[in-house]
Scaffold this motif. Structure first.
Motif, PDB file in Angstrom:
ATOM      1  N   LYS A 232       0.819  -1.198   0.000  1.00  0.00           N
ATOM      2  CA  LYS A 232       0.000   0.000   0.000  1.00  0.00           C
ATOM      3  C   LYS A 232       0.855   1.251   0.000  1.00  0.00           C
ATOM      4  CE  LYS A 232      -3.964   2.059   2.371  1.00  0.00           C
ATOM      5  NZ  LYS A 232      -4.890   1.938   3.534  1.00  0.00           N
ATOM      6  N   ALA A 233       1.937   1.222   0.790  1.00  0.00           N
ATOM      7  CA  ALA A 233       2.848   2.367   0.838  1.00  0.00           C
ATOM      8  C   ALA A 233       3.502   2.585  -0.512  1.00  0.00           C
ATOM      9  CB  ALA A 233       3.909   2.144   1.913  1.00  0.00           C
ATOM     10  N   LEU A 234       3.878   1.500  -1.194  1.00  0.00           N
ATOM     11  CA  LEU A 234       4.498   1.613  -2.517  1.00  0.00           C
ATOM     12  C   LEU A 234       3.541   2.271  -3.495  1.00  0.00           C
ATOM     13  CD1 LEU A 234       6.770   1.042  -4.496  1.00  0.00           C
ATOM     14  CD2 LEU A 234       5.843  -1.256  -4.815  1.00  0.00           C
ATOM     15  N   GLU A 235       2.280   1.916  -3.423  1.00  0.00           N
ATOM     16  CA  GLU A 235       1.272   2.511  -4.311  1.00  0.00           C
ATOM     17  C   GLU A 235       1.192   4.012  -4.104  1.00  0.00           C
ATOM     18  OE1 GLU A 235      -2.616   0.931  -3.755  1.00  0.00           O
ATOM     19  OE2 GLU A 235      -3.593   2.532  -4.894  1.00  0.00           O
ATOM     20  N   PHE A 236       1.225   4.436  -2.850  1.00  0.00           N
ATOM     21  CA  PHE A 236       1.148   5.862  -2.558  1.00  0.00           C
ATOM     22  C   PHE A 236       2.425   6.578  -2.991  1.00  0.00           C
ATOM     23  CE2 PHE A 236      -2.836   5.520  -1.025  1.00  0.00           C
ATOM     24  CZ  PHE A 236      -3.033   5.017   0.234  1.00  0.00           C
ATOM     25  N   LYS A 237       3.583   5.928  -2.842  1.00  0.00           N
ATOM     26  CA  LYS A 237       4.840   6.540  -3.288  1.00  0.00           C
ATOM     27  C   LYS A 237       4.798   6.825  -4.781  1.00  0.00           C
ATOM     28  CE  LYS A 237       7.644   4.162   0.200  1.00  0.00           C
ATOM     29  NZ  LYS A 237       8.692   3.157   0.429  1.00  0.00           N
ATOM     30  N   LEU A 238       4.289   5.861  -5.536  1.00  0.00           N
ATOM     31  CA  LEU A 238       4.201   6.032  -6.987  1.00  0.00           C
ATOM     32  C   LEU A 238       3.250   7.174  -7.342  1.00  0.00           C
ATOM     33  CD1 LEU A 238       4.088   2.284  -8.084  1.00  0.00           C
ATOM     34  CD2 LEU A 238       6.006   3.870  -8.308  1.00  0.00           C
ATOM     35  N   LYS A 239       2.167   7.309  -6.595  1.00  0.00           N
ATOM     36  CA  LYS A 239       1.239   8.414  -6.830  1.00  0.00           C
ATOM     37  C   LYS A 239       1.911   9.750  -6.543  1.00  0.00           C
ATOM     38  CE  LYS A 239      -3.093   5.906  -5.931  1.00  0.00           C
ATOM     39  NZ  LYS A 239      -3.663   6.123  -7.277  1.00  0.00           N
ATOM     40  N   TYR A 240       2.732   9.803  -5.491  1.00  0.00           N
ATOM     41  CA  TYR A 240       3.450  11.028  -5.167  1.00  0.00           C
ATOM     42  C   TYR A 240       4.463  11.363  -6.258  1.00  0.00           C
ATOM     43  CZ  TYR A 240       1.870  12.351  -0.507  1.00  0.00           C
ATOM     44  OH  TYR A 240       1.136  12.831   0.545  1.00  0.00           O
ATOM     45  N   ILE A 241       5.190  10.359  -6.742  1.00  0.00           N
ATOM     46  CA  ILE A 241       6.178  10.597  -7.801  1.00  0.00           C
ATOM     47  C   ILE A 241       5.494  11.169  -9.029  1.00  0.00           C
ATOM     48  CG2 ILE A 241       7.755   9.449  -9.422  1.00  0.00           C
ATOM     49  CD1 ILE A 241       8.463   7.523  -7.142  1.00  0.00           C
ATOM     50  N   ASP A 242       4.339  10.592  -9.392  1.00  0.00           N
ATOM     51  CA  ASP A 242       3.583  11.090 -10.546  1.00  0.00           C
ATOM     52  C   ASP A 242       3.116  12.518 -10.302  1.00  0.00           C
ATOM     53  OD1 ASP A 242       2.152  10.618 -13.122  1.00  0.00           O
ATOM     54  OD2 ASP A 242       0.384  10.924 -11.859  1.00  0.00           O
ATOM     55  N   ALA A 243       2.657  12.795  -9.076  1.00  0.00           N
ATOM     56  CA  ALA A 243       2.191  14.144  -8.753  1.00  0.00           C
ATOM     57  C   ALA A 243       3.325  15.158  -8.806  1.00  0.00           C
ATOM     58  CB  ALA A 243       1.532  14.145  -7.366  1.00  0.00           C
ATOM     59  N   PHE A 244       4.505  14.781  -8.313  1.00  0.00           N
ATOM     60  CA  PHE A 244       5.664  15.662  -8.384  1.00  0.00           C
ATOM     61  C   PHE A 244       6.034  15.934  -9.843  1.00  0.00           C
ATOM     62  CE2 PHE A 244       7.491  17.105  -4.549  1.00  0.00           C
ATOM     63  CZ  PHE A 244       7.187  16.201  -3.541  1.00  0.00           C
ATOM     64  N   ASN A 245       6.043  14.889 -10.659  1.00  0.00           N
ATOM     65  CA  ASN A 245       6.401  15.060 -12.071  1.00  0.00           C
ATOM     66  C   ASN A 245       5.452  16.036 -12.774  1.00  0.00           C
ATOM     67  OD1 ASN A 245       8.548  13.287 -11.896  1.00  0.00           O
ATOM     68  ND2 ASN A 245       7.361  11.514 -12.549  1.00  0.00           N
ATOM     69  N   LYS A 246       4.142  15.860 -12.537  1.00  0.00           N
ATOM     70  CA  LYS A 246       3.161  16.730 -13.185  1.00  0.00           C
ATOM     71  C   LYS A 246       3.280  18.165 -12.694  1.00  0.00           C
ATOM     72  CE  LYS A 246      -0.264  13.120 -14.103  1.00  0.00           C
ATOM     73  NZ  LYS A 246      -1.613  12.581 -13.788  1.00  0.00           N
ATOM     74  N   MET A 247       3.470  18.343 -11.398  1.00  0.00           N
ATOM     75  CA  MET A 247       3.554  19.696 -10.859  1.00  0.00           C
ATOM     76  C   MET A 247       4.839  20.387 -11.304  1.00  0.00           C
ATOM     77  SD  MET A 247       1.585  21.678  -9.190  1.00  0.00           S
ATOM     78  CE  MET A 247       0.453  20.548  -8.371  1.00  0.00           C
ATOM     79  N   GLU A 248       5.953  19.643 -11.335  1.00  0.00           N
ATOM     80  CA  GLU A 248       7.224  20.233 -11.760  1.00  0.00           C
ATOM     81  C   GLU A 248       7.205  20.582 -13.237  1.00  0.00           C
ATOM     82  OE1 GLU A 248      10.184  18.127  -8.462  1.00  0.00           O
ATOM     83  OE2 GLU A 248      10.023  17.296 -10.471  1.00  0.00           O
ATOM     84  N   SER A 249       6.443  19.816 -14.035  1.00  0.00           N
ATOM     85  CA  SER A 249       6.346  20.126 -15.463  1.00  0.00           C
ATOM     86  C   SER A 249       5.644  21.459 -15.683  1.00  0.00           C
ATOM     87  CB  SER A 249       5.607  19.011 -16.202  1.00  0.00           C
ATOM     88  OG  SER A 249       4.242  18.963 -15.802  1.00  0.00           O
ATOM     89  N   GLN A 250       4.740  21.825 -14.770  1.00  0.00           N
ATOM     90  CA  GLN A 250       4.061  23.107 -14.888  1.00  0.00           C
ATOM     91  C   GLN A 250       4.986  24.281 -14.599  1.00  0.00           C
ATOM     92  OE1 GLN A 250       0.436  23.238 -12.572  1.00  0.00           O
ATOM     93  NE2 GLN A 250      -0.130  21.135 -13.106  1.00  0.00           N
ATOM     94  N   LEU A 251       6.046  24.005 -13.858  1.00  0.00           N
ATOM     95  CA  LEU A 251       6.992  25.070 -13.516  1.00  0.00           C
ATOM     96  C   LEU A 251       8.012  25.318 -14.611  1.00  0.00           C
ATOM     97  CD1 LEU A 251       7.660  24.121  -9.785  1.00  0.00           C
ATOM     98  CD2 LEU A 251       6.321  26.050 -10.620  1.00  0.00           C
ATOM     99  N   LYS A 252       8.154  24.327 -15.532  1.00  0.00           N
ATOM    100  CA  LYS A 252       9.159  24.457 -16.593  1.00  0.00           C
ATOM    101  C   LYS A 252       8.663  25.406 -17.681  1.00  0.00           C
ATOM    102  CE  LYS A 252      11.100  19.831 -15.923  1.00  0.00           C
ATOM    103  NZ  LYS A 252      11.358  18.510 -16.539  1.00  0.00           N
ATOM    104  N   PRO A 253       9.524  26.288 -18.157  1.00  0.00           N
ATOM    105  CA  PRO A 253       9.122  27.196 -19.229  1.00  0.00           C
ATOM    106  C   PRO A 253       8.957  26.448 -20.546  1.00  0.00           C
ATOM    107  CG  PRO A 253      11.463  27.403 -18.791  1.00  0.00           C
ATOM    108  CD  PRO A 253      10.916  26.486 -17.735  1.00  0.00           C
ATOM    109  N   ASP A 254       8.225  27.038 -21.486  1.00  0.00           N
ATOM    110  CA  ASP A 254       8.072  26.448 -22.812  1.00  0.00           C
ATOM    111  C   ASP A 254       9.410  26.385 -23.525  1.00  0.00           C
ATOM    112  OD1 ASP A 254       4.950  28.227 -23.251  1.00  0.00           O
ATOM    113  OD2 ASP A 254       5.363  26.236 -22.386  1.00  0.00           O
ATOM    114  N   LEU A 255       9.505  25.482 -24.500  1.00  0.00           N
ATOM    115  CA  LEU A 255      10.754  25.360 -25.265  1.00  0.00           C
ATOM    116  C   LEU A 255      11.044  26.659 -26.013  1.00  0.00           C
ATOM    117  CD1 LEU A 255      10.511  21.781 -26.809  1.00  0.00           C
ATOM    118  CD2 LEU A 255      12.140  22.565 -25.112  1.00  0.00           C
TER     119      LEU A 255
END
Length: 252
Positions: free
Chosen positions: A81-104
């Protein structure tokens, strides 16, 4: 689950409150682990910073943490169960950090440079993930024991702590005496001066009646959870481990 990760100070972060809720941990225990991590290594100070939240009109302490801080903290959370939540957090971090990146950038040269940076970042994250998995495997025995300690708020007798190490109270007390932690006087154990006032122990006075009818009193020293962790780190330096870690090492 929503809002696992938010933007704070132009950085993707989560909070100790959110982590405690997601992983079903007591918030005070999550805070204690974070503060222990910061106290043990100053490099972790950039991974956590203190904030607050309101509950019923009162302000309470919590911590914000970036991806690195969450990764370090979550190493101690085990199970499918903890592993499942870790993966959800990693995905959430990736999506949120992508919003901070400027356009090409618009030019071909700048676009190539951006693609190179993206590939280097991908390789860095892949290496970080490998290191993360190795750290989980290496740290699991200690974290399992620490989890047990943090879940137990009670005071413990020397007999109970000694049982962690498969020893009798007499042998355990003698070991702590040999290591310069405590001394015996009038049949009772006391901490040496350098360890007093650290919150490692609490004493309870027990009153009794002697065989001749006189009243007597004895002092019973009990270990706090802070003291239990202190003993764990101290004994580990001398290659003395709790039986739970020895069994897990043998199983691996």
């Amino acid at each position: 689950m929503i809002n696992l990760v938010v933007i704070q100070k132009r950085q993707a972060v989560t909070t100790s409150l959110q982590v405690s809720e997601t992983f079903e941990k007591q918030h005070k225990n999550v805070i204690q682990v974070i503060e222990n991590l910061v106290a043990e290594n100053s490099a972790t100070k950039n991974m956590f910073y203190e904030g607050s939240y309101e509950n019923r009109g009162k302000q309470y302490k919590m911590y914000y943490m970036n991806r690195d801080g969450f990764t370090l903290l979550a190493m101690g959370f085990n199970g499918s169960k903890a592993l499942e939540f870790k993966l959800k957090y990693i995905d959430a971090f990736n999506k949120m950090e992508s919003q901070l990146k400027p356009d090409l950038p618009g030019t071909y040269k700048e676009a190539l440079q951006a693609l190179i940076q993206k590939e280097e970042e991908r390789e860095r994250l892949a290496l970080e993930n490998q290191m993360y998995q190795q750290q989980i495997a290496d740290a699991a025995p200690k974290l399992n024991y620490v989890d047990i300690v943090l879940k137990c708020p009670d005071l413990l007798t020397a007999t109970q702590v000694a049982d962690d190490y498969g020893m009798s109270a007499r042998k355990f007390n003698s070991l702590l005496h040999d290591l310069g932690i405590q001394y015996k006087q009038s049949g009772q154990w006391f901490l040496y001066e350098k360890y007093k006032g650290q919150g490692y122990t609490k004493s309870e006075t027990t009153h009794f009646t002697k065989t001749n009818g006189d009243k007597g009193a004895s002092l019973l020293t009990k270990w706090t959870q802070k003291g239990r962790l202190f003993l764990y780190e101290l004994l580990k330096e001398h290659d003395i481990l709790p039986t739970i870690e020895i069994m897990e090492d043998d199983a691996s």
